[in-house]
Design a protein around this motif. Structure first.
Motif, PDB file in Angstrom:
ATOM      1  N   PHE A 283     -58.197 -44.796  50.353  1.00 34.66           N
ATOM      2  CA  PHE A 283     -57.896 -43.843  49.276  1.00 34.66           C
ATOM      3  C   PHE A 283     -58.062 -42.386  49.696  1.00 34.66           C
ATOM      4  N   GLY A 284     -58.569 -42.148  50.911  1.00 32.79           N
ATOM      5  CA  GLY A 284     -58.742 -40.776  51.370  1.00 32.79           C
ATOM      6  C   GLY A 284     -59.607 -40.699  52.607  1.00 32.79           C
ATOM      7  N   VAL A 285     -59.838 -39.473  53.084  1.00 34.66           N
ATOM      8  CA  VAL A 285     -60.681 -39.263  54.257  1.00 34.66           C
ATOM      9  C   VAL A 285     -61.910 -38.444  53.860  1.00 34.66           C
ATOM     10  N   PHE A 286     -63.024 -38.721  54.530  1.00 27.03           N
ATOM     11  CA  PHE A 286     -64.256 -37.979  54.272  1.00 27.03           C
ATOM     12  C   PHE A 286     -64.492 -36.974  55.387  1.00 27.03           C
ATOM     13  N   ILE A 287     -64.908 -35.781  54.974  1.00 26.80           N
ATOM     14  CA  ILE A 287     -65.178 -34.696  55.921  1.00 26.80           C
ATOM     15  C   ILE A 287     -66.600 -34.218  55.693  1.00 26.80           C
ATOM     16  N   THR A 288     -67.360 -34.069  56.775  1.00 23.51           N
ATOM     17  CA  THR A 288     -68.755 -33.644  56.692  1.00 23.51           C
ATOM     18  C   THR A 288     -68.895 -32.238  57.241  1.00 23.51           C
ATOM     19  N   LEU A 289     -69.461 -31.353  56.408  1.00 29.05           N
ATOM     20  CA  LEU A 289     -69.687 -29.976  56.825  1.00 29.05           C
ATOM     21  C   LEU A 289     -70.897 -29.894  57.744  1.00 29.05           C
ATOM     22  N   ASP A 290     -71.070 -28.737  58.389  1.00 28.26           N
ATOM     23  CA  ASP A 290     -72.153 -28.576  59.353  1.00 28.26           C
ATOM     24  C   ASP A 290     -73.527 -28.655  58.712  1.00 28.26           C
ATOM     25  N   ASN A 291     -73.618 -28.457  57.386  1.00 25.77           N
ATOM     26  CA  ASN A 291     -74.917 -28.561  56.714  1.00 25.77           C
ATOM     27  C   ASN A 291     -75.137 -29.947  56.109  1.00 25.77           C
ATOM     28  N   SER A 292     -74.304 -30.910  56.473  1.00 29.64           N
ATOM     29  CA  SER A 292     -74.391 -32.334  56.094  1.00 29.64           C
ATOM     30  C   SER A 292     -73.727 -32.659  54.767  1.00 29.64           C
ATOM     31  N   ILE A 293     -73.192 -31.688  54.047  1.00 31.60           N
ATOM     32  CA  ILE A 293     -72.469 -31.974  52.803  1.00 31.60           C
ATOM     33  C   ILE A 293     -71.169 -32.711  53.125  1.00 31.60           C
ATOM     34  N   GLU A 294     -70.932 -33.807  52.393  1.00 32.77           N
ATOM     35  CA  GLU A 294     -69.753 -34.635  52.629  1.00 32.77           C
ATOM     36  C   GLU A 294     -68.793 -34.529  51.445  1.00 32.77           C
ATOM     37  N   GLY A 295     -67.507 -34.374  51.733  1.00 37.93           N
ATOM     38  CA  GLY A 295     -66.504 -34.286  50.683  1.00 37.93           C
ATOM     39  C   GLY A 295     -65.310 -35.178  50.983  1.00 37.93           C
ATOM     40  N   LEU A 296     -64.563 -35.487  49.934  1.00 34.75           N
ATOM     41  CA  LEU A 296     -63.416 -36.391  50.031  1.00 34.75           C
ATOM     42  C   LEU A 296     -62.108 -35.616  49.893  1.00 34.75           C
ATOM     43  N   VAL A 297     -61.159 -35.960  50.748  1.00 35.76           N
ATOM     44  CA  VAL A 297     -59.777 -35.493  50.584  1.00 35.76           C
ATOM     45  C   VAL A 297     -58.954 -36.719  50.216  1.00 35.76           C
ATOM     46  N   LYS A 298     -58.466 -36.779  48.960  1.00 40.57           N
ATOM     47  CA  LYS A 298     -57.691 -37.928  48.508  1.00 40.57           C
ATOM     48  C   LYS A 298     -56.252 -37.824  49.017  1.00 40.57           C
ATOM     49  N   TYR A 299     -55.702 -38.967  49.405  1.00 38.45           N
ATOM     50  CA  TYR A 299     -54.308 -38.986  49.865  1.00 38.45           C
ATOM     51  C   TYR A 299     -53.378 -38.479  48.766  1.00 38.45           C
ATOM     52  N   ALA A 300     -53.734 -38.798  47.515  1.00 39.27           N
ATOM     53  CA  ALA A 300     -52.897 -38.374  46.396  1.00 39.27           C
ATOM     54  C   ALA A 300     -52.803 -36.855  46.302  1.00 39.27           C
ATOM     55  N   ASP A 301     -53.792 -36.153  46.863  1.00 43.01           N
ATOM     56  CA  ASP A 301     -53.790 -34.685  46.817  1.00 43.01           C
ATOM     57  C   ASP A 301     -53.176 -34.060  48.070  1.00 43.01           C
ATOM     58  N   MET A 302     -52.792 -34.893  49.038  1.00 44.04           N
ATOM     59  CA  MET A 302     -52.169 -34.374  50.263  1.00 44.04           C
ATOM     60  C   MET A 302     -50.650 -34.340  50.043  1.00 44.04           C
ATOM     61  N   GLN A 303     -50.170 -33.213  49.541  1.00 45.89           N
ATOM     62  CA  GLN A 303     -48.792 -33.098  49.071  1.00 45.89           C
ATOM     63  C   GLN A 303     -47.760 -32.935  50.182  1.00 45.89           C
ATOM     64  N   ASP A 304     -48.206 -32.631  51.413  1.00 45.80           N
ATOM     65  CA  ASP A 304     -47.239 -32.319  52.471  1.00 45.80           C
ATOM     66  C   ASP A 304     -46.524 -33.546  53.012  1.00 45.80           C
ATOM     67  N   ASP A 305     -47.115 -34.762  52.771  1.00 45.12           N
ATOM     68  CA  ASP A 305     -46.503 -35.963  53.345  1.00 45.12           C
ATOM     69  C   ASP A 305     -47.180 -37.191  52.748  1.00 45.12           C
TER      70      ASP A 305
END
Length: 716
Positions: free
Chosen positions: A645-667
């Motif tokens: 359903f998406g990819v997870f990205i972890t910032l340098d301070n350990s905070i993790e966030g989700l990028v949903k495929y449904a929100d990736m409008q370019d393709d």
């Protein structure tokens, strides 16, 4: 009758039958026996041994393709049921009103890939009778949703049952009636206050978790009978076995804010030129007697819980911070483990006994690190009497660590995020905690003591509680190696015996380095966490199977009895079976403690998991709260995992966030599990695990503890 029925129903040739057919097969004779048969069938069904289908035919669950388990309903609407067969997948339209934590009966089958799938045919037990959450309104009606986002339940409250609670007040709701569409009626039984009050966010999560906070009245009464200081001369005179070590140079090393000091150490050379290491652990069992109210409550809690803004102790503070804590310049009772160690790090002799010590210095990790690593002369001068001993301790710790690594023990670098809070409980910063010399020194000495006590008790062949850790599954290791390869680690493992050392090589490459920048440290954290997740979960049990992660044949927990129940029990077992003391008045201490160890192992493993879930959930919540102040901010992070359903990205301070495929409008992106990447169908753009990406913080949902990012670009 009971045994006959079970034997018949469990036989390979049996197929589901009605009571009349079972009556005939069992060669029963009259109506009295038929009545007894029906009663026994009903009793076995109530006990969960058997069940019946819509035609009234009785059988074991397996014969009817039925299984019992606890359901976990996911955000996507589907669910999994944890059963003896493993996890059974349930589609959203087959959940039939069950909510997370319910015990359910599932009818299952194998899908075309050989995986278990099924549908809920019965809710056996509603395990959620009370929820904690904020009051809100839906079409003018008062409603409460649990702050535990796993519980997908909408509870309606009548005005007369609100107890004057207002919108946004955190309340405890008792559920009075469930309905099939994941709704229920309930009534407010307690009002805690507005959800925006300082600290109430964490309090709500604690209440929802079931972790006990207040101590019962019988425990409070018992505490009043326990002295706040010891009379050393009286104790030594009464019990000659207790050794007087008050003149010995013994110190503690703990965190700056620690108040429950349960371990102290000393080091000197003996006449043979070997190290003589002393590890001295608070003698909690002297005050917490077996079967007392204090002991019962400690077993119920199992462990202390460490949250961003508070500690929920296993023992009342009068003990944990008072008479049991090895505070500076006061006499304290301890369980001692002294070890003779040669210069190769081999423990060649040991002595385990009771003693009285006097902590000469309450040292902190920061002060000790300032002396050992930062070469701070002012602090060295202030502690001139122990600085030489600290240098020797550091040398010994390195020797022990090298020996442990050589045998195949894993060395997970401690780079845990630390949340810095203001006076209102809000996060003002997130910093990565590094493990330095002082922390490693204490860790090595405690590992040595734990292993020494475990080995000594094993030789006695008596009831004991071990800390065990099984090998990871082949599937998990294969997945780990594939992911490590994406991060640039090409690990080749020819056989399982070589696995620990090969993985250790990766871990050693993650060693703390002062010259590493935040990007390198964040990557190290991710690899560390990834390797930890691939491991089996350590647990407590009465049978020794060794500890895979430590490459130890025999291990226990002895060194933290103020905050862990197994350690407290280990002290009692040592006193009972090694030191010859009567820890409990029963006919057979052996049988008593064998039973106690079995129960305590299961209970302690459960409470440890409960504490870990609460600690993680509170940290995640506070991270989301912190991120909510930076909506719209452009920052940088690593792509750490890929889902359907998406990819997870972890910032340098350990905070993790989700990028949903449904929100990736370019393709439209396809998931390539084998290579850990997603690939655009039209533009063929590739995002792969380990990629560094520039992202924008789009949203932060406190209710779901979820942060959403938007990918801006891939960095070079």
């Amino acid at each position: 009758m009971r045994e006959k029925i079970l034997k018949l129903l469990q036989s390979d040739s049996y197929h589901p039958m009605v009571p009349n057919q079972i009556f005939q097969l069992l060669n029963l004779k009259d109506s009295k026996e038929f009545t007894q048969l029906v009663k026994t069938l009903n009793q076995l069904e109530d006990e969960g041994e058997i069940t019946h289908n819509s035609r009234g035919e009785y059988a074991t669950f397996e014969k009817l393709n039925l299984a019992k388990g606890i359901i976990d309903v996911k955000d996507g609407g589907y669910a999994f049921v944890d059963t003896d067969l493993g996890g059974i997948f349930i589609k959203s339209d087959n959940i039939n009103g069950a909510i997370t934590y319910d015990e359910v009966l599932v009818e299952y089958y194998l899908d075309n890939l050989g995986r278990y799938e099924g549908k809920v045919v019965k809710i056996i037990k509603r395990n959620t009778r009370v929820i904690i959450g904020p009051v809100s309104r839906l079409r003018q009606k008062a409603i409460v949703r649990s702050i535990d986002s796993k519980i997908k339940l909408l509870v309606f409250i009548k005005e007369k049952d609100l107890k004057k609670a207002k919108v946004n007040d955190i309340v405890k709701v008792e559920i009075t009636e469930y309905f099939p569409n994941m709704t229920a009626d309930g009534k407010v039984v307690e009002v805690y206050g507005n959800k925006h009050l300082p600290g109430l966010d964490i309090t709500s999560m604690v209440l929802s978790s079931g972790v006990p906070v207040e101590f019962p009245e019988d425990v409070r009464k018992e505490i009043k009978t326990i002295p706040n200081k010891i009379d050393s001369e009286v104790i030594l005179q009464k019990n000659p076995k207790i050794r007087d070590l008050r003149d010995k140079l013994i110190i503690t090393i703990d965190g700056d804010d620690a108040k429950d000091l349960d371990d102290a150490i000393s080091l000197e050379y003996n006449d043979s030129g070997n190290y003589h290491l002393g590890v001295y652990i608070a003698d909690v069992s002297h005050y917490v007697q077996e079967k007392s109210p204090l002991d019962t409550e400690a077993l119920n809690r199992g462990t202390s819980v460490y949250l961003p803004d508070r500690v929920i102790p296993m023992l009342p503070k009068e003990l944990s911070n008072g008479i049991c804590s090895l505070n500076e310049k006061v006499d304290r009772l301890v369980m001692a483990c002294e070890m003779e160690i040669d210069h190769d790090g081999k423990i060649i002799n040991h002595d385990i006994f009771e003693a009285i010590i006097n902590n000469k210095h309450r040292m902190t990790y920061s002060n000790v690190n300032a002396m050992l690593e930062d070469k701070n002369q002012a602090i060295r001068d202030a502690y001139f009497d122990i600085y030489p001993m600290l240098k020797q301790m550091n040398e010994l710790a390195k020797t022990l660590r090298n020996k442990r690594i050589k045998r195949g023990s894993f060395e997970f670098e401690s780079l845990e995020p630390r949340l810095i809070l203001d006076q209102n409980g809000k996060v003002v910063d997130i910093v990565l905690r590094k493990q330095r010399s002082a922390e490693k020194l204490i860790e090595e000495f405690m590992l040595a003591a734990n292993e020494t006590v475990a080995e000594a008790m094993t030789w006695l062949n008596v009831p004991f509680i071990y800390r065990v850790h099984e090998e990871p599954s082949d599937e998990k290791i294969t997945k780990l190696l594939e992911t490590l390869d994406l991060f640039g680690y090409n690990v080749k493992i020819k056989n399982k015996k070589a696995m620990p050392k090969k993985l250790q090589e990766v871990l050693l490459s993650l060693e703390n380095d002062e010259e590493k920048d935040s990007e390198e440290l964040s990557k190290d954290i991710i690899i560390n966490q990834m390797m930890i997740r691939s491991m089996s979960k350590a647990k407590y049990q009465e049978y020794n199977i060794g500890h895979f992660g430590l490459a130890s044949e025999c291990y226990t927990h002895f060194t933290s009895p103020i905050r862990r129940y197994p350690d407290l029990l280990v002290h009692r077992l040592v006193k009972q079976f090694m030191l010859g003391e009567d820890e409990v008045t029963v006919t057979s201490p052996f049988e008593y403690f064998a039973s106690k160890v079995n129960y305590a192992s299961i209970q302690s493993s459960k409470t440890e998991k409960r504490a870990e879930v609460l600690e993680r959930d509170c940290v995640d919540y506070k991270k989301v709260e912190y991120a909510s102040r930076f909506i719209g901010t452009i920052t940088s992070g690593l792509l750490t995992s890929i889902t359907n359903f998406g990819v997870f990205i972890t910032l340098d301070n350990s905070i993790e966030g989700l990028v949903k495929y449904a929100d990736m409008q370019d393709d439209y992106y396809d998931v390539d599990d084998k290579f850990g990447r997603i690939v655009g169908e039209r533009n063929h753009k590739v995002y792969q695990i380990g990629d560094r990406l520039t992202v924008k913080i789009v949203s932060a949902n406190l209710e779901k503890s979820e942060i959403n990012f938007k990918i801006i670009k891939k960095e070079d």
